[in-house]
Design a protein around this motif. Structure first.
Motif, PDB file in Angstrom:
ATOM      1  N   LEU A  35      71.430   4.265  -4.780  1.00  0.00           N
ATOM      2  CA  LEU A  35      72.886   4.409  -4.846  1.00  0.00           C
ATOM      3  C   LEU A  35      73.374   4.608  -6.275  1.00  0.00           C
ATOM      4  N   ALA A  36      72.601   4.170  -7.240  1.00  0.00           N
ATOM      5  CA  ALA A  36      72.995   4.291  -8.644  1.00  0.00           C
ATOM      6  C   ALA A  36      73.268   5.738  -9.044  1.00  0.00           C
ATOM      7  N   TYR A  37      72.729   6.697  -8.289  1.00  0.00           N
ATOM      8  CA  TYR A  37      72.946   8.111  -8.605  1.00  0.00           C
ATOM      9  C   TYR A  37      74.327   8.601  -8.170  1.00  0.00           C
ATOM     10  N   SER A  38      75.069   7.783  -7.453  1.00  0.00           N
ATOM     11  CA  SER A  38      76.401   8.169  -6.982  1.00  0.00           C
ATOM     12  C   SER A  38      77.464   7.232  -7.555  1.00  0.00           C
ATOM     13  N   LYS A  39      78.189   7.686  -8.563  1.00  0.00           N
ATOM     14  CA  LYS A  39      79.269   6.875  -9.127  1.00  0.00           C
ATOM     15  C   LYS A  39      80.352   6.628  -8.087  1.00  0.00           C
ATOM     16  N   ILE A  59      72.219  -7.007   0.204  1.00  0.00           N
ATOM     17  CA  ILE A  59      72.294  -5.868   1.123  1.00  0.00           C
ATOM     18  C   ILE A  59      71.527  -4.708   0.511  1.00  0.00           C
ATOM     19  N   ASN A  60      71.012  -3.853   1.370  1.00  0.00           N
ATOM     20  CA  ASN A  60      70.239  -2.684   0.945  1.00  0.00           C
ATOM     21  C   ASN A  60      71.079  -1.444   1.209  1.00  0.00           C
ATOM     22  N   VAL A  61      71.552  -0.835   0.144  1.00  0.00           N
ATOM     23  CA  VAL A  61      72.433   0.327   0.272  1.00  0.00           C
ATOM     24  C   VAL A  61      71.832   1.491  -0.512  1.00  0.00           C
ATOM     25  N   LYS A  62      71.741   2.642   0.129  1.00  0.00           N
ATOM     26  CA  LYS A  62      71.180   3.839  -0.480  1.00  0.00           C
ATOM     27  C   LYS A  62      72.234   4.948  -0.511  1.00  0.00           C
ATOM     28  N   TYR A  63      71.798   6.138  -0.922  1.00  0.00           N
ATOM     29  CA  TYR A  63      72.712   7.287  -0.975  1.00  0.00           C
ATOM     30  C   TYR A  63      72.039   8.487  -0.330  1.00  0.00           C
ATOM     31  N   ASP A  64      72.778   9.146   0.556  1.00  0.00           N
ATOM     32  CA  ASP A  64      72.319  10.375   1.195  1.00  0.00           C
ATOM     33  C   ASP A  64      72.941  11.546   0.437  1.00  0.00           C
ATOM     34  N   LEU A  65      72.148  12.167  -0.428  1.00  0.00           N
ATOM     35  CA  LEU A  65      72.654  13.246  -1.278  1.00  0.00           C
ATOM     36  C   LEU A  65      73.080  14.446  -0.451  1.00  0.00           C
ATOM     37  N   ARG A  69      76.793  10.535   1.561  1.00  0.00           N
ATOM     38  CA  ARG A  69      77.145   9.303   2.263  1.00  0.00           C
ATOM     39  C   ARG A  69      76.537   8.087   1.581  1.00  0.00           C
ATOM     40  N   VAL A  70      77.313   7.007   1.547  1.00  0.00           N
ATOM     41  CA  VAL A  70      76.786   5.688   1.182  1.00  0.00           C
ATOM     42  C   VAL A  70      76.116   5.149   2.435  1.00  0.00           C
ATOM     43  N   VAL A  71      74.850   4.775   2.321  1.00  0.00           N
ATOM     44  CA  VAL A  71      74.055   4.439   3.501  1.00  0.00           C
ATOM     45  C   VAL A  71      73.657   2.962   3.484  1.00  0.00           C
ATOM     46  N   PHE A  72      74.102   2.244   4.501  1.00  0.00           N
ATOM     47  CA  PHE A  72      73.725   0.849   4.683  1.00  0.00           C
ATOM     48  C   PHE A  72      72.457   0.802   5.543  1.00  0.00           C
ATOM     49  N   ILE A  73      71.411   0.193   5.009  1.00  0.00           N
ATOM     50  CA  ILE A  73      70.156   0.089   5.732  1.00  0.00           C
ATOM     51  C   ILE A  73      70.241  -1.080   6.716  1.00  0.00           C
ATOM     52  N   VAL A  74      69.903  -0.803   7.972  1.00  0.00           N
ATOM     53  CA  VAL A  74      70.057  -1.786   9.047  1.00  0.00           C
ATOM     54  C   VAL A  74      68.698  -2.350   9.439  1.00  0.00           C
TER      55      VAL A  74
END
Length: 211
Positions: A35-39, A59-65, A69-74
């Motif tokens: 997620l750090a790649y998305s300000k 929480i585990n949050v990623k980014y879908d370039l 999208r901000v992506v919450f890992i479930v």
């Protein structure tokens, strides 16, 4: 679980894929980046009061370039297995606003305690979990999955509060009716705004005034 036909027709369970099995397939997060790649994504987490949880690795949050999208890992409700991911669009007119990457349910649980607050969206569940003795649970919508139903029955919470958006009040009451003879205590809360938009004092007053 003794559901009546009118409950199914009214959308409590919408389609066959919402009757998920107890065992869900593991989901790969290989297509997401940090997620750090998305300000903009970091600003979104800050806006919905989840940035601290992300930084503390609660929480585990990623980014879908590709989809922006901000992506919450479930993870599975009672294990660390990753079974789904839910993305929130960062585009002003992006559709859909929320996107489930796997076809099964995306029930999301965070926190520890004996009071369960069941909400629609993941950020609101995260914010609820900051309260003492509260577990935040998101249904990622308004559909009560079989997995979540079984979890609520087995976990032994002292209280379960159904806290969906105002426009889903009828569904809140349906869910409460299904659970009322199955759990220690279940009730419905009617928030004037999403929990993720409440400040700390507003959230405490709203939740704890109901005991």
């Amino acid at each position: 679980i003794g559901l009546q036909k009118h409950q199914i027709n009214n959308g409590l369970f919408k389609k066959p894929t919402d009757f998920v099995g107890v065992v869900q397939e593991e989901f790969s997060t290989a297509n997401f980046i940090e997620l750090a790649y998305s300000k903009q994504g970091l600003k979104y987490l800050e806006k919905v009061q989840c940035l601290d949880l992300h930084q503390q690795k609660h929480i585990n949050v990623k980014y879908d370039l590709k989809q922006d999208r901000v992506v919450f890992i479930v993870r599975e409700l009672n294990s660390n297995r990753i079974v789904n991911a839910v993305g929130r669009t960062m585009k002003t007119d992006g559709k859909p606003k929320w996107y489930k990457y796997a076809k099964t349910s995306a029930d999301y649980k965070i926190g520890s305690g004996k009071i369960a607050i069941v909400v629609e969206d993941i950020p609101s569940a995260c914010v609820a979990s900051k309260l003492s003795n509260v577990v935040g649970i998101s249904m990622c919508g308004t559909v009560l999955s079989e997995n979540l139903y079984q979890h609520l029955l087995q976990e032994g919470y002292d209280k379960v509060w159904i806290c969906l958006d105002k426009d889903a009040a009828l569904k809140s009451m349906y869910i409460c009716d299904i659970l009322k003879t199955k759990v220690n205590y279940v009730g419905v809360l009617f928030p004037e705004m999403d929990l993720k938009n409440m400040n700390a004092d507003q959230l405490e007053d709203f939740i704890y005034q109901h005991g």
